[in-house]
Design a protein around this motif. Structure first.
Motif, PDB file in Angstrom:
ATOM      1  N   GLY A  16      -7.647  -5.213   1.713  1.00 50.31           N
ATOM      2  CA  GLY A  16      -7.991  -3.807   1.804  1.00 50.31           C
ATOM      3  C   GLY A  16      -7.923  -3.260   3.210  1.00 50.31           C
ATOM      4  N   GLY A  17      -6.740  -3.308   3.811  1.00 53.27           N
ATOM      5  CA  GLY A  17      -6.577  -2.804   5.164  1.00 53.27           C
ATOM      6  C   GLY A  17      -5.191  -3.135   5.688  1.00 53.27           C
ATOM      7  N   ASN A  18      -5.002  -2.950   6.989  1.00 54.42           N
ATOM      8  CA  ASN A  18      -3.718  -3.266   7.625  1.00 54.42           C
ATOM      9  C   ASN A  18      -3.535  -4.781   7.662  1.00 54.42           C
ATOM     10  OD1 ASN A  18      -5.165  -0.828   8.775  1.00 54.42           O
ATOM     11  ND2 ASN A  18      -3.076  -0.362   9.346  1.00 54.42           N
ATOM     12  N   ILE A  45      -9.822   3.207  -0.768  1.00 49.93           N
ATOM     13  CA  ILE A  45      -8.970   4.188  -0.102  1.00 49.93           C
ATOM     14  C   ILE A  45      -9.102   3.996   1.398  1.00 49.93           C
ATOM     15  CG2 ILE A  45      -8.614   6.646   0.389  1.00 49.93           C
ATOM     16  CD1 ILE A  45      -9.701   7.242  -2.408  1.00 49.93           C
ATOM     17  N   GLN A  46      -7.977   3.995   2.094  1.00 49.35           N
ATOM     18  CA  GLN A  46      -7.994   3.967   3.551  1.00 49.35           C
ATOM     19  C   GLN A  46      -7.341   5.230   4.092  1.00 49.35           C
ATOM     20  OE1 GLN A  46      -6.140   0.575   5.446  1.00 49.35           O
ATOM     21  NE2 GLN A  46      -6.773   1.200   7.483  1.00 49.35           N
ATOM     22  N   LEU A  47      -7.960   5.793   5.137  1.00 48.67           N
ATOM     23  CA  LEU A  47      -7.467   7.000   5.775  1.00 48.67           C
ATOM     24  C   LEU A  47      -6.898   6.655   7.146  1.00 48.67           C
ATOM     25  CD1 LEU A  47     -10.598   9.265   5.136  1.00 48.67           C
ATOM     26  CD2 LEU A  47      -8.661   8.886   3.602  1.00 48.67           C
ATOM     27  N   HIS A  48      -5.812   7.329   7.513  1.00 45.68           N
ATOM     28  CA  HIS A  48      -5.267   7.301   8.870  1.00 45.68           C
ATOM     29  C   HIS A  48      -5.093   8.753   9.309  1.00 45.68           C
ATOM     30  CE1 HIS A  48      -3.925   3.402   7.264  1.00 45.68           C
ATOM     31  NE2 HIS A  48      -3.686   2.980   8.494  1.00 45.68           N
ATOM     32  N   PHE A  49      -5.382   9.027  10.552  1.00 44.00           N
ATOM     33  CA  PHE A  49      -5.186  10.373  11.088  1.00 44.00           C
ATOM     34  C   PHE A  49      -4.396  10.301  12.387  1.00 44.00           C
ATOM     35  CE2 PHE A  49      -6.312  13.740  14.076  1.00 44.00           C
ATOM     36  CZ  PHE A  49      -6.055  14.872  13.317  1.00 44.00           C
ATOM     37  N   LEU A  97      -5.791   0.975  -1.646  1.00 42.58           N
ATOM     38  CA  LEU A  97      -5.841  -0.370  -1.071  1.00 42.58           C
ATOM     39  C   LEU A  97      -5.649  -1.503  -2.072  1.00 42.58           C
ATOM     40  CD1 LEU A  97      -8.812   0.103   1.420  1.00 42.58           C
ATOM     41  CD2 LEU A  97      -6.388  -0.087   1.978  1.00 42.58           C
ATOM     42  N   TYR A  98      -6.009  -1.302  -3.323  1.00 44.06           N
ATOM     43  CA  TYR A  98      -5.964  -2.407  -4.282  1.00 44.06           C
ATOM     44  C   TYR A  98      -5.136  -2.029  -5.504  1.00 44.06           C
ATOM     45  CZ  TYR A  98      -9.801  -4.045  -1.365  1.00 44.06           C
ATOM     46  OH  TYR A  98     -10.576  -4.443  -0.288  1.00 44.06           O
ATOM     47  N   HIS A 115       0.845  -1.186   0.000  1.00 43.60           N
ATOM     48  CA  HIS A 115       0.000   0.000   0.000  1.00 43.60           C
ATOM     49  C   HIS A 115       0.886   1.244   0.000  1.00 43.60           C
ATOM     50  CE1 HIS A 115      -3.375  -2.518   2.023  1.00 43.60           C
ATOM     51  NE2 HIS A 115      -3.560  -2.438   0.720  1.00 43.60           N
ATOM     52  N   LEU A 116       0.782   2.040  -1.052  1.00 44.47           N
ATOM     53  CA  LEU A 116       1.504   3.304  -1.138  1.00 44.47           C
ATOM     54  C   LEU A 116       0.640   4.400  -0.519  1.00 44.47           C
ATOM     55  CD1 LEU A 116       4.115   4.600  -2.229  1.00 44.47           C
ATOM     56  CD2 LEU A 116       2.865   5.108  -4.336  1.00 44.47           C
ATOM     57  N   ASP A 117       1.272   5.238   0.283  1.00 37.21           N
ATOM     58  CA  ASP A 117       0.555   6.190   1.125  1.00 37.21           C
ATOM     59  C   ASP A 117       1.028   7.615   0.859  1.00 37.21           C
ATOM     60  OD1 ASP A 117      -1.017   6.654   3.842  1.00 37.21           O
ATOM     61  OD2 ASP A 117       0.903   7.671   4.092  1.00 37.21           O
ATOM     62  N   ILE A 118       0.077   8.546   0.877  1.00 38.36           N
ATOM     63  CA  ILE A 118       0.423   9.959   0.789  1.00 38.36           C
ATOM     64  C   ILE A 118      -0.123  10.663   2.023  1.00 38.36           C
ATOM     65  CG2 ILE A 118      -1.640  10.608  -0.549  1.00 38.36           C
ATOM     66  CD1 ILE A 118       1.957  12.021  -0.938  1.00 38.36           C
ATOM     67  N   SER A 119       0.652  11.602   2.577  1.00 37.27           N
ATOM     68  CA  SER A 119       0.221  12.273   3.789  1.00 37.27           C
ATOM     69  C   SER A 119       0.294  13.785   3.637  1.00 37.27           C
ATOM     70  CB  SER A 119       1.062  11.818   4.990  1.00 37.27           C
ATOM     71  OG  SER A 119       2.432  12.086   4.780  1.00 37.27           O
ATOM     72  N   LEU A 120      -0.637  14.454   4.307  1.00 36.65           N
ATOM     73  CA  LEU A 120      -0.682  15.912   4.372  1.00 36.65           C
ATOM     74  C   LEU A 120      -0.363  16.327   5.801  1.00 36.65           C
ATOM     75  CD1 LEU A 120      -4.035  16.630   2.458  1.00 36.65           C
ATOM     76  CD2 LEU A 120      -1.791  16.059   1.514  1.00 36.65           C
TER      77      LEU A 120
END
Length: 534
Positions: free
Chosen positions: A513-515, A357-361, A387-388, A295-300
Motif C-alpha cells: 500500500g504505497g510506493n 487510497i494514496q494521494l500525491h500532490f 492501493l489494493y 497502482h492505477l492513478d487518476i489526476s485532477l
C-alpha cells in the motif's frame, strides 16, 4: 574480460545495486553486476527539481506500453521503466514510502515465510540514513539517504491545509504508527541530490572493490540452464556476445517486466506458452509472468495564476533560472524538491482495516508522464491511486527475440470493486480541491473541466484519463512449494532450479500500500543478508 564469478546479477536497479553492494562486502566473493542501460551521467537524474524533465525523457528508459486496456477505452498505457544504472530509482519521484507494515504480515500469511511486519521494519531501518535521526521507526547510517522534508512549496502547504479542512488529520511521519491522514513525503535524497540505489549503495568506495565488476550497456539475452542447473548468462557486452558464468548463483534483479521475460526466454515458465515461440521448456513454472499488479492513478489538473507554481510560464522560467543558480552554489532551494511533495492516505469506505487510497500532490502540472509541458501556463496536480486492486494481469512473450518488448497486460479495472474504489479516490481529491485553502491556486479546472460529476461521469473520466503510477509487481511471486503458481521460495530461489534466484518487485505476492522503491531495497537487504549467513 573476466568471464567467471561467484554471483552474476542481472539488472542494476533498486534490488540489483543492493545485492551487488552487500554480497561484495565479502572480499573472498566475486560479483558481476550487469545493466542494459548506460551510466547515470544525465544531470537531470541527480537534480530533484528536474523530475519532470527526466521522467518525460525517452532516454534512460525502456519505454514500455501495455496491451490495449479493455476497461480504459482500449488505450495502450505508457509504462516508463528505468534503463540506466540505478534503474527506476534513477528516474522516479523520490517518494520514500514503505507501504502499510501490515502488508508484510499478509505476505507471510500467504506463504512467504519470514516477511512479517517487524522483520520488514528491521531491514527498512538497516537500509536507511534518515536525516532526522534514528528512532523506533527509522535508521541512520545506512546507504539510502532519506530526507525529512519539513516544509514544501507554498502550494503544497495549502494542499495539506485543504486536506485538514476536508477532515483528514495532519501526519508528520507516515512511518510511525497510523498513517491515515495528510502531510508531505520524506524523499530519497541526500544533500540536495537524488539518492538512487546506485548512488546510495554503489558509491565510489564500493565501485572500486576489486571483487566487484559493473558492466553497463550489457543486454542479457537468456540464462544458461543445463538440465535444472543454472550455469550463467548469455549477454551482449560492448557489442560482443559473451557468456558469463556463475559459480554460485545467477540473481535476476531486472524488475517485474524484464525478469519474467528473461526467465521465459530461458525456458523457465509456462511450457504451453513457450512452445508457441519455439522455446523448449526447461522448467515448467506456470506462475512466471502471472499475478501482475499495479497502482492505477487518476489526476485532477487546475490552471493557476502565472508564476504562482512551478511551470513553463515566463514568470516561472525566471524563477527556475534563479533556483538553478541557487542550487549550483549551495545545493539548496526549489531544485532540491522532488516536486511530488504532498502525500496522504485515506479509506475509500468505512470499515476498512487500512487506508486503500494514496494521494500525491504537485505544485505544478503532472500529466502524461511529463510529456505534456503546458507551455506558458502554471497549475497544480492532485493525484489519487487505489492501493489494493483486485485486478490481476500478466506479462507474456511477444517474440522469442530478447530485443523485443514483452506483452504487458495489467488488466486494469477487471477486478471486483476496483472501479468503485478509484471513483471514491477521485471524489476524495475533488473534495480536497474544493476547500478554501486551495482556492488561490485554482483559476480554472482543465482535467476535468469541473468537479461536479456523477459517479458515472467520474467512471468515464477514469476510463479516459487514468494512468500507471509506476508500481508493477508480482510476476514471479514468492510462495509455498505446493502452490503451483508460486515461482520462488521466500528467499527468492526459483523452484525446480539450482543456482537461480529472483530479487526484485516481481517477488511480491501482493502489492503493498504505497510506493514500491523502498520496499524493493528492503527485500534485497534481507535476502542478501540471508545468503551471506548461509
Amino acid at each position: 574480460m573476466r568471464t567467471e564469478f561467484d554471483y552474476v546479477i542481472v539488472g542494476a536497479g533498486s534490488a540489483g545495486c543492493v545485492m551487488a553492494s552487500r554480497l561484495s562486502e565479502d572480499p573472498s566473493v566475486s560479483v558481476c553486476l550487469l545493466e542494459a542501460g548506460g551510466r547515470d551521467r544525465d544531470l537531470r537524474i541527480h537534480v530533484p527539481g528536474m523530475l519532470g524533465e527526466i521522467l518525460g525523457s525517452r532516454g534512460n528508459n525502456w519505454n514500455y506500453y501495455t496491451a490495449p486496456q479493455l476497461h480504459l477505452d482500449n488505450r495502450r498505457l505508457y509504462w516508463p521503466r528505468g534503463k540506466v544504472l540505478g534503474g527506476s530509482s534513477a528516474i522516479n519521484a523520490m517518494c520514500y514510502s514503505r507501504g502499510d507494515l501490515g502488508d508484510y504480515d499478509d505476505w507471510a500469511e500467504a506463504g512467504a515465510e519470514g516477511w512479517s511486519a517487524m522483520e520488514a521494519l528491521h531491514w527498512f531501518k538497516k537500509s536507511e540514513d534518515y536525516s532526522a535521526g534514528e528512532d523506533q521507526w527509522h535508521g541512520q547510517g545506512g546507504p539510502l539517504g532519506v530526507t525529512k522534508v519539513f516544509k514544501g512549496h507554498p502550494a503544497t502547504d495549502q494542499f495539506v491545509k485543504a486536506g485538514i479542512e476536508a477532515g483528514l488529520r495532519r501526519i508528520d511521519d507516515f512511518h510511525a504508527g497510523s498513517r491515515e491522514g495528510i502531510g508531505v513525503f520524506d524523499t530519497t535524497t541526500r544533500d540536495g541530490k537524488r539518492c538512487s540505489a546506485y548512488t546510495g549503495y554503489l558509491g565510489p568506495s564500493v565501485r572500486d572493490r576489486s571483487n566487484l565488476t559493473i558492466l553497463s550497456g550489457a543486454m542479457v539475452r537468456r540464462v544458461l540452464v543445463d538440465g535444472t542447473s543454472v550455469k550463467g548468462i548469455d549477454a551482449i557486452v560492448d557489442g560482443e556476445a559473451k557468456e558469463l558464468l556463475a559459480k554460485r548463483e545467477v540473481i535476476l534483479c531486472a524488475g517485474a517486466i524484464n525478469t519474467p521475460q528473461l526467465l521465459m526466454l530461458s525456458g523457465v515458465g509456462p511450457a504451453g506458452h513457450l512452445s508457441v515461440y519455439g522455446i523448449s521448456s526447461v522448467i515448467d513454472l506456470p506462475g512466471v509472468g502471472e499475478n501482475l499488479q499495479d497502482h492505477l492513478d487518476i489526476s485532477l489538473l487546475a490552471q493557476s495564476e502565472p508564476g504562482k507554481t512551478i511551470g513553463y510560464s515566463l514568470q516561472s522560467m525566471g524563477q527556475m533560472a534563479l533556483a538553478l543558480g541557487e542550487y549550483a552554489i549551495s545545493r539548496k532551494g526549489l531544485m532540491t524538491s522532488n516536486l511530488a511533495e504532498g502525500c496522504g492516505f485515506a479509506k475509500s469506505q468505512e470499515g476498512l482495516e487500512k487506508p486503500d487510497i494514496q494521494l500525491h500532490f504537485l505544485p505544478g502540472y503532472s500529466d502524461r508522464h511529463g510529456e505534456e509541458k503546458f507551455i506558458g501556463s502554471n497549475g497544480i496536480t492532485l493525484h489519487a491511486c487505489h492501493l489494493y486492486p483486485a485486478s490481476r494481469g500478466r506479462v507474456r512473450l511477444g517474440s522469442a527475440n530478447p530485443a523485443e518488448h514483452p506483452v504487458i497486460d495489467p488488466a486494469y479495472l477487471s477486478g471486483e470493486g476496483d472501479l468503485e474504489a478509484l471513483i471514491a479516490a477521485a471524489k476524495l481529491i475533488a473534495e480536497i480541491a474544493r476547500q478554501p485553502a486551495l482556492a488561490g491556486y485554482v483559476d480554472k479546472w482543465l482535467y476535468p473541466d469541473n468537479l461536479d460529476r456523477t459517479d458515472e461521469q467520474w467512471a468515464s473520466f477514469i476510463r479516459a484519463r487514468a494512468e500507471t503510477i509506476y508500481h508493477p509487481v508480482g510476476t514471479c511471486r514468492m510462495g509455498r512449494k505446493d502452490d503451483e503458481m508460486a515461482v520462488t521460495d521466500s528467499g527468492g530461489s526459483v523452484y525446480g532450479a539450482t543456482g537461480l534466484r529472483v530479487v526484485d518487485a516481481s517477488l511480491m505476492p501482493s502489492i503493498i500500500g504505497g510506493n514500491t522503491n523502498a520496499p524493493v531495497m528492503m527485500m534485497a537487504e534481507k535476502i542478501s543478508a540471508t545468503m551471506k549467513e548461509a
